[in-house]
Design a protein around this motif. Structure first.
Motif, short mmCIF file in Angstrom:
data_model
loop_
_atom_site.label_atom_id
_atom_site.label_comp_id
_atom_site.label_asym_id
_atom_site.label_seq_id
_atom_site.Cartn_x
_atom_site.Cartn_y
_atom_site.Cartn_z
N VAL A 1 0.86 -1.19 0.00
CA VAL A 1 0.00 0.00 0.00
C VAL A 1 0.89 1.24 0.00
O VAL A 1 2.06 1.17 0.39
N GLU B 1 -0.71 5.80 3.36
CA GLU B 1 -1.77 4.94 3.86
C GLU B 1 -1.23 4.00 4.94
O GLU B 1 -1.90 3.71 5.94
N ARG C 1 -5.76 -4.14 4.75
CA ARG C 1 -6.02 -3.87 3.34
C ARG C 1 -7.33 -3.11 3.16
O ARG C 1 -7.45 -2.23 2.30
N GLU C 2 -8.30 -3.43 3.99
CA GLU C 2 -9.57 -2.71 3.93
C GLU C 2 -9.40 -1.27 4.39
O GLU C 2 -9.97 -0.34 3.80
N ARG D 1 -7.93 0.68 1.64
CA ARG D 1 -8.83 0.87 0.50
C ARG D 1 -9.96 1.84 0.80
O ARG D 1 -10.33 2.66 -0.06
N VAL D 2 -10.48 1.77 2.03
CA VAL D 2 -11.64 2.58 2.41
C VAL D 2 -11.23 3.59 3.48
O VAL D 2 -10.78 3.21 4.56
#
Length: 554
Positions: free
Chosen positions: A201, A205, A338-339, A342-343
Motif C-alpha cells: 500500500v 496509507e 487492506r480494507e 482501501r476505504v
C-alpha cells in the motif's frame, strides 16, 4: 547465511579495523593512548560521540522498540539539545581547560581525593554494566542467526574487541567511529527504502494504518512519575540524564578532552544537539515500517528462534493451539489492514486496531508460555529486526547489516573499555598505587584494565540479553548512577560548596536512588536522574553552609 554475506562482513571489518589501527600514532605515551594527543578535529570528535551512542543497541533495541510501541520513545531525547547548550557553557570549558585525563580528576582539585575516587568508582560500575549490554546486542543477532549459545556469541564479540582496544587506544577507536557512522547511516536509509518498496500500500496509507494503533503518536503531555516516555520525563528527566552522560561520564568526556580546543569540544557536542533527535526519529520510523511489513507478511509468533523451538518441543499441544489462533488472528489483521487502506474513514481503522490487539493478545500468551517453559525473560523485542533482515532482505544486505551491527558494537565497546581503563589507571592505579610511575607502566596497567573490564562486561552481557529491550536496559543501568554523579559536578560549580558536602551528598543521592529503585520500582528510571541530582545538591549545600566557608581548591 549465504557466503556472499560473510564476504561483506569480513571485508568491512578488515577495512575498518585495519585503517583505524594504521592511523594510530602516539600510543607509546599516556596522553597519546588515552586522549589521542589532544589533537582530534571537532568533526571526528562529534562523529565519535554520536557513533558511541549509535551502537548495536540502537540498531537492534531501538528499532525493535519502535516496532512494538512506535515513535513515543523519541521523547526520551527531548532534553538533549538543552543539555548540550548548558554543557557548552559550563562543564566543557571547566574540564577541557583543566587538562585532566578524567572528569573525576577535576573533583579532587575542587574537593578532595575521596570524592574523586567514589565518583570514579560509581562511573566504573555503571559503565562496566552498560558495556556488557552493548556486547549483548550483537550477541543476540548471532545467537538468532546461527542458533549458537549466547555465551559463545558474547565471547566471539568480546574477545576481539578487548584486544583491539588494548592495542589501538582512543585514536584508533575515534577513527573507526567516523567510518562506522557512514556505514550505519547508509544501512538505515537502505532499510527504509527497501521496506517502503515492499509494502503493498502507499506509504501515507501505511502510516495512517500504523497510527490507528498509536504508533505514530510522538507527544504524550501527561505528567506521571510511573510513565517512562512522556514529554515531561523527556524534557526534565532526559535533560538530567544527558547532562550527566555527556558532562560527567568518562566515555563521553574523554572524547571532547581529546579535541584541540574548547571551541572545537563545544562544536563536537552541538553535532549531537542538532542531529540526534532526527536520527533517532528515523530509527524509530524503521521500527514502525517493520511493524507494517509484518502486518502484510507472515509475522513469527515468537521472534526468538530458540524460544520458539523450546515452546514447540516442551509444550507441543499448547504451542499448536496458540499457533492456530495466531494464524487466524494474523489473517484477520491483514484483511483489516487492506480494507483500511482501501476505504477511508475511522471505521476501518478501528477494525484494524481491534484485530491488531487480538494478534498482540495471542503473542502475549505465547511469551508468557515461554517464560513458564524456559524460566527466562520472554520479551523478544531484540529479535524483531534481525529476523526481518536475515529472512526478508536481498542477498548481501544481510551481510551489510550484520557488519554494521558488529562494527557498531565493537566501536562502542572499544570506547567504553577505553574509558574504563582510563579511569581505572588514572583515578586509582596512578593516584593511589604508583603516583611516580612511568608512562610505560601506566600503559601496561591501562591495557590490563582493558582486559579485566572486558571480562566483567562479557559476564554482564549474558544476563543483559534476557532483560528485555536493550536500549532500555542500558539507560536503566546508567540512570541508577548518573543523577548523583551529576549532582557532585553541579556542586563543584557552586563556590560555597565544600568537600564534606560533596562526599556526603553523593552518598545521600545514591541512597535515595536506591530507595526509589527498590522500594518504589513503579517510578520511571528517567526520574531517578532528577532524584539523585536534587538530593546531592540539597544535602551537599546544606552541609556546606552549616560547615561554613568554601571548600574550593580549584
Amino acid at each position: 547465511m549465504h557466503w556472499i554475506n560473510w564476504v561483506v562482513v569480513v571485508v568491512y571489518l578488515v577495512v575498518v579495523v585495519g585503517d583505524s589501527l594504521r592511523r594510530t600514532r602516539g600510543t607509546k605515551n599516556l596522553e597519546g593512548f588515552f586522549l589521542a594527543g589532544r589533537r582530534l578535529p571537532w568533526w571526528a570528535v562529534g562523529l565519535s560521540v554520536m557513533a558511541t551512542q549509535l551502537s548495536a543497541i540502537t540498531l537492534i533495541g531501538t528499532t525493535g522498540q519502535g516496532s512494538i510501541s512506535g515513535l513515543r520513545f523519541v521523547q526520551f531525547y527531548f532534553g538533549l539539545p538543552v543539555a548540550m547548550v548548558l554543557l557548552g557553557v559550563t562543564l566543557v570549558p571547566f574540564l577541557h581547560g583543566a587538562k585532566v585525563y578524567t572528569a573525576y580528576e577535576y573533583l579532587e582539585r575542587r574537593f578532595d581525593a575521596k570524592t574523586r575516587s567514589l565518583t570514579s568508582l560509581l562511573f566504573l560500575l555503571s559503565r562496566g554494566m552498560s558495556a556488557g549490554t552493548i556486547i549483548a546486542a550483537p550477541s543476540v543477532v548471532l545467537s538468532a542467526v546461527f542458533g549458537w549459545d549466547l555465551v559463545y556469541c558474547v565471547l566471539l564479540m568480546g574477545i576481539p574487541t578487548v584486544l583491539y582496544t588494548a592495542i589501538g587506544g582512543v585514536e584508533a577507536v575515534a577513527w573507526a567511529d567516523v567510518k562506522q557512522m557512514a556505514v550505519v547511516l547508509g544501512s538505515l536509509v537502505a532499510i527504509i527504502v527497501l521496506l517502503a518498496i515492499k509494502l503493498p500500500v502507499p506509504l501515507d496509507e501505511a502510516f495512517r494504518i500504523a497510527g490507528s494503533t498509536g504508533r505514530m503518536r510522538v507527544f504524550d503531555f501527561s505528567f506521571s512519575l510511573t510513565e517512562t516516555y512522556t514529554f515531561w520525563s523527556g524534557i526534565i528527566g532526559g535533560t538530567f540524564l544527558m547532562l550527566s552522560y555527556f558532562g560527567t561520564d568518562q566515555s563521553q568526556v574523554q572524547r571532547y578532552l581529546a579535541a584541540r580546543t574548547v571551541e572545537e569540544a563545544r562544536t563536537s557536542l552541538l553535532m549531537s544537539a542538532y542531529w540526534k533527535i532526527p536520527l533517532q526519529a528515523m530509527i524509530l520510523i524503521i521500527g514502525v515500517l517493520v511493524f507494517l511489513f509484518f502486518t502484510f507478511n507472515r509475522a513469527p509468533m515468537l521472534y526468538n528462534p530458540r524460544h520458539d523451538a523450546a515452546l514447540r518441543e516442551k509444550a507441543p499441544a499448547q504451542y499448536a493451539e496458540l499457533e492456530s489462533r495466531y494464524t487466524v488472528a494474523l489473517s484477520a489483521r491483514e484483511q483489516a489492514a487492506r480494507e483500511a487502506a482501501r476505504v477511508k474513514g475511522a471505521g476501518p481503522l478501528a477494525a484494524f486496531a481491534e484485530q491488531n490487539a487480538r494478534v498482540d493478545s495471542v503473542r502475549t500468551e505465547a511469551l508468557a508460555a515461554v517464560t513458564t517453559v524456559t524460566g527466562e525473560n520472554s520479551r523478544d523485542v531484540n529479535f524483531i529486526v534481525p529476523r526481518l533482515v536475515l529472512e526478508h532482505l536481498p542477498l548481501g544486505f544481510a551481510g551489510l547489516f550484520l557488519a554494521a551491527v558488529i562494527g557498531a558494537a565493537m566501536s562502542a565497546i572499544a570506547a567504553e573499555l577505553n574509558s574504563l581503563a582510563t579511569a581505572s589507571t588514572v583515578d586509582f592505579y596512578r593516584r593511589w598505587y604508583k603516583p611516580e610511575g612511568t608512562d610505560a607502566e601506566y600503559l601496561k596497567a591501562g591495557r590490563a584494565a582493558t582486559v579485566l573490564w572486558g571480562v566483567f562486561a562479557c559476564g554482564v552481557a549474558v544476563k543483559a540479553a534476557t532483560l528485555g529491550s536493550l536500549i532500555e536496559v542500558v539507560n536503566r543501568f546508567g540512570s541508577f548512577f548518573y543523577g548523583s554523579i551529576l549532582g557532585v559536578f553541579l556542586l563543584a560549580m557552586i563556590k560555597r560548596s565544600n568537600a564534606l558536602g560533596a562526599f556526603v551528598g553523593l552518598i545521600a543521592g545514591m541512597s535515595a536512588v536506591a530507595a526509589v529503585s527498590f522500594g518504589a520500582p513503579q517510578v520511571s528510571f528517567l526520574w531517578h536522574n532528577v532524584i539523585g541530582a536534587v538530593v546531592v545538591l540539597a544535602v551537599g549545600l546544606a552541609l556546606s553552609f552549616v560547615g561554613g566557608g568554601s571548600g574550593s581548591r580549584a
